[in-house]
Design a protein around this motif. Structure first.
Motif, PDB file in Angstrom:
ATOM      1  N   LEU A  62      56.695 -78.869 -19.928  1.00 19.68           N
ATOM      2  CA  LEU A  62      56.962 -77.435 -19.784  1.00 19.68           C
ATOM      3  C   LEU A  62      58.230 -77.039 -20.536  1.00 19.68           C
ATOM      4  CD1 LEU A  62      56.087 -76.684 -16.035  1.00 19.68           C
ATOM      5  CD2 LEU A  62      54.638 -76.502 -18.065  1.00 19.68           C
ATOM      6  N   LEU A  63      59.265 -77.860 -20.441  1.00 17.22           N
ATOM      7  CA  LEU A  63      60.506 -77.559 -21.163  1.00 17.22           C
ATOM      8  C   LEU A  63      60.265 -77.497 -22.671  1.00 17.22           C
ATOM      9  CD1 LEU A  63      63.075 -79.725 -19.177  1.00 17.22           C
ATOM     10  CD2 LEU A  63      63.193 -77.243 -19.494  1.00 17.22           C
ATOM     11  N   SER A  64      59.372 -78.343 -23.166  1.00 16.93           N
ATOM     12  CA  SER A  64      59.110 -78.371 -24.609  1.00 16.93           C
ATOM     13  C   SER A  64      58.399 -77.116 -25.094  1.00 16.93           C
ATOM     14  CB  SER A  64      58.276 -79.607 -24.969  1.00 16.93           C
ATOM     15  OG  SER A  64      56.946 -79.483 -24.484  1.00 16.93           O
ATOM     16  N   GLN A  85      65.309 -68.285 -20.253  1.00 14.34           N
ATOM     17  CA  GLN A  85      66.514 -68.966 -19.775  1.00 14.34           C
ATOM     18  C   GLN A  85      66.409 -69.287 -18.284  1.00 14.34           C
ATOM     19  OE1 GLN A  85      69.220 -65.941 -21.146  1.00 14.34           O
ATOM     20  NE2 GLN A  85      69.964 -67.214 -22.849  1.00 14.34           N
ATOM     21  N   ASN A  86      65.851 -68.357 -17.529  1.00 14.86           N
ATOM     22  CA  ASN A  86      65.651 -68.612 -16.098  1.00 14.86           C
ATOM     23  C   ASN A  86      64.667 -69.762 -15.881  1.00 14.86           C
ATOM     24  OD1 ASN A  86      67.392 -66.535 -15.379  1.00 14.86           O
ATOM     25  ND2 ASN A  86      65.756 -65.004 -15.283  1.00 14.86           N
ATOM     26  N   ALA A  87      63.653 -69.831 -16.743  1.00 17.59           N
ATOM     27  CA  ALA A  87      62.682 -70.922 -16.641  1.00 17.59           C
ATOM     28  C   ALA A  87      63.350 -72.264 -16.913  1.00 17.59           C
ATOM     29  CB  ALA A  87      61.529 -70.689 -17.614  1.00 17.59           C
ATOM     30  N   ILE A  88      64.201 -72.318 -17.930  1.00 21.13           N
ATOM     31  CA  ILE A  88      64.913 -73.559 -18.240  1.00 21.13           C
ATOM     32  C   ILE A  88      65.772 -73.991 -17.055  1.00 21.13           C
ATOM     33  CG2 ILE A  88      66.780 -74.522 -19.640  1.00 21.13           C
ATOM     34  CD1 ILE A  88      65.644 -73.013 -22.019  1.00 21.13           C
ATOM     35  N   ILE A  92      65.164 -77.513 -15.056  1.00 21.35           N
ATOM     36  CA  ILE A  92      66.203 -78.546 -14.984  1.00 21.35           C
ATOM     37  C   ILE A  92      66.530 -78.864 -13.526  1.00 21.35           C
ATOM     38  CG2 ILE A  92      68.633 -79.030 -15.471  1.00 21.35           C
ATOM     39  CD1 ILE A  92      68.270 -77.509 -18.107  1.00 21.35           C
ATOM     40  N   ASP A  93      66.593 -77.823 -12.700  1.00 19.67           N
ATOM     41  CA  ASP A  93      66.808 -78.048 -11.266  1.00 19.67           C
ATOM     42  C   ASP A  93      65.677 -78.890 -10.675  1.00 19.67           C
ATOM     43  OD1 ASP A  93      69.134 -76.611 -11.347  1.00 19.67           O
ATOM     44  OD2 ASP A  93      68.293 -74.778 -10.479  1.00 19.67           O
ATOM     45  N   ALA A  94      64.458 -78.655 -11.153  1.00 24.33           N
ATOM     46  CA  ALA A  94      63.313 -79.425 -10.665  1.00 24.33           C
ATOM     47  C   ALA A  94      63.467 -80.903 -11.005  1.00 24.33           C
ATOM     48  CB  ALA A  94      62.017 -78.879 -11.263  1.00 24.33           C
ATOM     49  N   LEU A  95      63.961 -81.201 -12.206  1.00 23.68           N
ATOM     50  CA  LEU A  95      64.183 -82.596 -12.592  1.00 23.68           C
ATOM     51  C   LEU A  95      65.252 -83.255 -11.726  1.00 23.68           C
ATOM     52  CD1 LEU A  95      64.056 -82.496 -16.504  1.00 23.68           C
ATOM     53  CD2 LEU A  95      62.428 -83.602 -14.960  1.00 23.68           C
ATOM     54  N   ILE A 324      61.235 -70.494  -8.325  1.00 25.24           N
ATOM     55  CA  ILE A 324      60.139 -70.726  -9.277  1.00 25.24           C
ATOM     56  C   ILE A 324      59.199 -69.525  -9.274  1.00 25.24           C
ATOM     57  CG2 ILE A 324      58.228 -72.218  -9.949  1.00 25.24           C
ATOM     58  CD1 ILE A 324      59.563 -74.481  -8.399  1.00 25.24           C
ATOM     59  N   GLY A 325      58.873 -69.037  -8.078  1.00 23.60           N
ATOM     60  CA  GLY A 325      57.988 -67.878  -7.970  1.00 23.60           C
ATOM     61  C   GLY A 325      58.561 -66.649  -8.652  1.00 23.60           C
ATOM     62  N   ASP A 326      59.869 -66.456  -8.551  1.00 19.82           N
ATOM     63  CA  ASP A 326      60.511 -65.308  -9.209  1.00 19.82           C
ATOM     64  C   ASP A 326      60.354 -65.387 -10.727  1.00 19.82           C
ATOM     65  OD1 ASP A 326      61.308 -64.326  -6.766  1.00 19.82           O
ATOM     66  OD2 ASP A 326      63.354 -65.128  -6.891  1.00 19.82           O
ATOM     67  N   VAL A 327      60.503 -66.594 -11.286  1.00 14.69           N
ATOM     68  CA  VAL A 327      60.346 -66.764 -12.733  1.00 14.69           C
ATOM     69  C   VAL A 327      58.902 -66.491 -13.144  1.00 14.69           C
ATOM     70  CG1 VAL A 327      60.457 -68.416 -14.640  1.00 14.69           C
ATOM     71  CG2 VAL A 327      62.265 -68.387 -12.916  1.00 14.69           C
ATOM     72  N   VAL A 328      57.947 -66.986 -12.349  1.00 15.25           N
ATOM     73  CA  VAL A 328      56.530 -66.743 -12.641  1.00 15.25           C
ATOM     74  C   VAL A 328      56.242 -65.247 -12.659  1.00 15.25           C
ATOM     75  CG1 VAL A 328      54.179 -67.004 -11.740  1.00 15.25           C
ATOM     76  CG2 VAL A 328      55.734 -68.970 -11.764  1.00 15.25           C
ATOM     77  N   ASP A 329      56.700 -64.533 -11.636  1.00 13.04           N
ATOM     78  CA  ASP A 329      56.446 -63.091 -11.562  1.00 13.04           C
ATOM     79  C   ASP A 329      57.162 -62.338 -12.678  1.00 13.04           C
ATOM     80  OD1 ASP A 329      54.791 -63.308  -9.348  1.00 13.04           O
ATOM     81  OD2 ASP A 329      56.438 -63.077  -7.916  1.00 13.04           O
ATOM     82  N   GLU A 330      58.353 -62.794 -13.033  1.00  6.31           N
ATOM     83  CA  GLU A 330      59.103 -62.150 -14.107  1.00  6.31           C
ATOM     84  C   GLU A 330      58.376 -62.302 -15.439  1.00  6.31           C
ATOM     85  OE1 GLU A 330      63.721 -62.075 -15.785  1.00  6.31           O
ATOM     86  OE2 GLU A 330      62.959 -63.858 -14.743  1.00  6.31           O
ATOM     87  N   MET A 331      57.872 -63.499 -15.714  1.00  8.00           N
ATOM     88  CA  MET A 331      57.142 -63.714 -16.966  1.00  8.00           C
ATOM     89  C   MET A 331      55.828 -62.933 -16.985  1.00  8.00           C
ATOM     90  SD  MET A 331      57.564 -67.630 -18.234  1.00  8.00           S
ATOM     91  CE  MET A 331      59.030 -68.081 -19.163  1.00  8.00           C
ATOM     92  N   ALA A 332      55.140 -62.913 -15.845  1.00 11.04           N
ATOM     93  CA  ALA A 332      53.884 -62.165 -15.777  1.00 11.04           C
ATOM     94  C   ALA A 332      54.127 -60.676 -15.978  1.00 11.04           C
ATOM     95  CB  ALA A 332      53.205 -62.413 -14.433  1.00 11.04           C
ATOM     96  N   GLY A 333      55.278 -60.187 -15.518  1.00  6.61           N
ATOM     97  CA  GLY A 333      55.608 -58.773 -15.668  1.00  6.61           C
ATOM     98  C   GLY A 333      55.860 -58.361 -17.100  1.00  6.61           C
ATOM     99  N   GLN A 334      56.076 -59.316 -17.985  1.00  5.98           N
ATOM    100  CA  GLN A 334      56.315 -59.011 -19.393  1.00  5.98           C
ATOM    101  C   GLN A 334      55.030 -58.848 -20.198  1.00  5.98           C
ATOM    102  OE1 GLN A 334      58.957 -62.221 -20.744  1.00  5.98           O
ATOM    103  NE2 GLN A 334      60.588 -60.683 -20.872  1.00  5.98           N
TER     104      GLN A 334
END
Length: 368
Positions: A62-64, A85-88, A92-95, A324-334
């Motif tokens: 995913l990072l790649s 940037q939020n996804a990164i 990283i926190d997930a790792l 994680i959910g916030d990042v998903v919703d943010e990307m979907a909103g774009q």
């Protein structure tokens, strides 16, 4: 059913019955009540650990996928983080979290005497499918759980040859004793030794004799002799459901899948895990209403109710899942355009359904 609103809310509401079944499994209820036997907990935990290890590669994939701007921002003042940037940050926190989790697995397993290579009788592990000197050994990737036997001069058995002193360390006097791997593998009845890296011959035996194997119906059978040797060494490896989970991670991280879909998969697995252990925690509270708190008396010795459930149902874990959910919703909103949005949501829904099904099947059967 409309697909308006945040993507995560849409997914959570899309399969209510299947989600409830997957996150309120009898295995979880037994865990919360302290009635899950230690061997069964070991079998599940050993698979969950393999799942967690595959998670590392998935996060890397995913990072790649993420591409950051090549130019510095030109406007003055504070800059808001982009969805990328939020996804990164969350990946990283997930790792970091999974590295901590794997260490937690090992420490808790050691403290409570749990086996992280336990083989489930429902799956039967992986089995050697051919043997004989010079033949190939075909297995799924795994760890041998049969252990070292006691062939003279190689794995700690008694050796009375000119190179041994009776304790297998290669010094002393007596009869003949093969001391090298090559000599050991070349001896009659030792076709598995070179391939396995250890002998499977019992003390006083004449052939390598691994433990029982499992046939396709998952019933234990005696290994069939082949040229004087016996195939069928059982290996610890990923179960069918664990392999399906790992395959799904690799598919979701592949080049043809968007970063949004991959993050939706990550969120879906974590939110199902959180809901599952929150249910176990609720069962634990209900069981403790009589004031009984001596978890050492539990069937697993207290590992679940003293360590695991508290960790997996924690507020900290919930906060991580929400991010994680916030990042998903943010990307979907774009996403621009109603048609493109519906296509993306449809793809994420397919991933969601697969994950809920896998989650339901990942829990072992328990006696109710």
């Amino acid at each position: 059913m409309t697909s308006r609103g945040p993507l995560t809310a849409y997914l959570l509401s899309s399969t209510p019955n299947a989600l409830k079944r997957a996150t309120t499994h009898p295995f979880l209820a037994s865990a919360g009540r302290g009635t899950l036997p230690k061997p069964q907990l070991s079998q599940w935990l050993s698979q969950d650990r393999l799942y967690a290890q595959s998670y590392i590669r998935f996060i890397g994939l995913l990072l790649s996928k993420i591409r950051l701007p090549t130019q510095n921002p030109t406007s003055e003042g504070p800059h808001l983080s982009t969805p990328e940037q939020n996804a990164i940050t969350v990946l990283i926190d997930a790792l970091v979290n999974i590295r901590t989790e794997l260490a937690f697995f090992e420490k808790t397993a050691n403290d409570y005497g749990l086996d992280l290579t336990a083989i489930s009788p429902e799956e039967g592990g992986c089995t050697l499918t051919s043997c004989g000197l010079g033949s190939d050994i075909t297995t799924s990737v795994g760890i041998s759980t049969t252990g070292s036997a006691s062939c003279p001069g190689f794995t700690g058995g008694e050796c009375e040859g000119p190179h041994g002193n009776g304790n297998g360390n290669g010094s002393g006097s007596g009869g003949t004793c093969p001391v090298s791997t090559y000599e050991k593998a070349s001896a009659s009845g030792h076709g598995l030794c070179l391939s396995q890296g250890e002998c499977q011959m019992p003390s006083g035996g004449e052939v390598c004799a691994p433990g029982p194997q499992f046939n396709e119906s998952e019933r234990g059978v005696e290994p069939a002799p082949v040229g004087g040797e016996r195939c069928g060494t059982i290996f610890f490896c990923a179960s069918r459901t664990t392999r399906a989970y790992i395959d799904m991670f690799m598919s979701a991280g592949s080049s043809g899948v968007s970063i949004l879909e991959g993050l939706a998969v990550l969120w879906a697995t974590e939110v199902c895990y959180l809901k599952s252990w929150r249910f176990a925690a609720r069962c634990m509270r209900e069981d403790g209403e009589d004031g009984e708190r001596d978890y050492k008396k539990d069937a697993d010795g207290g590992a679940l109710r003293e360590r695991f459930i508290e960790n997996w149902a924690s507020v900290e874990f919930e906060g991580f899942v929400d991010r994680i959910g916030d990042v998903v919703d943010e990307m979907a909103g774009q996403i621009k355009g109603a048609e493109e949005l519906e296509i993306t949501r449809g793809r994420c829904l397919e991933w969601w359904r697969q994950i809920v099904w896998l989650e339901d099947n990942f829990w072992p059967s328990v006696a109710e």
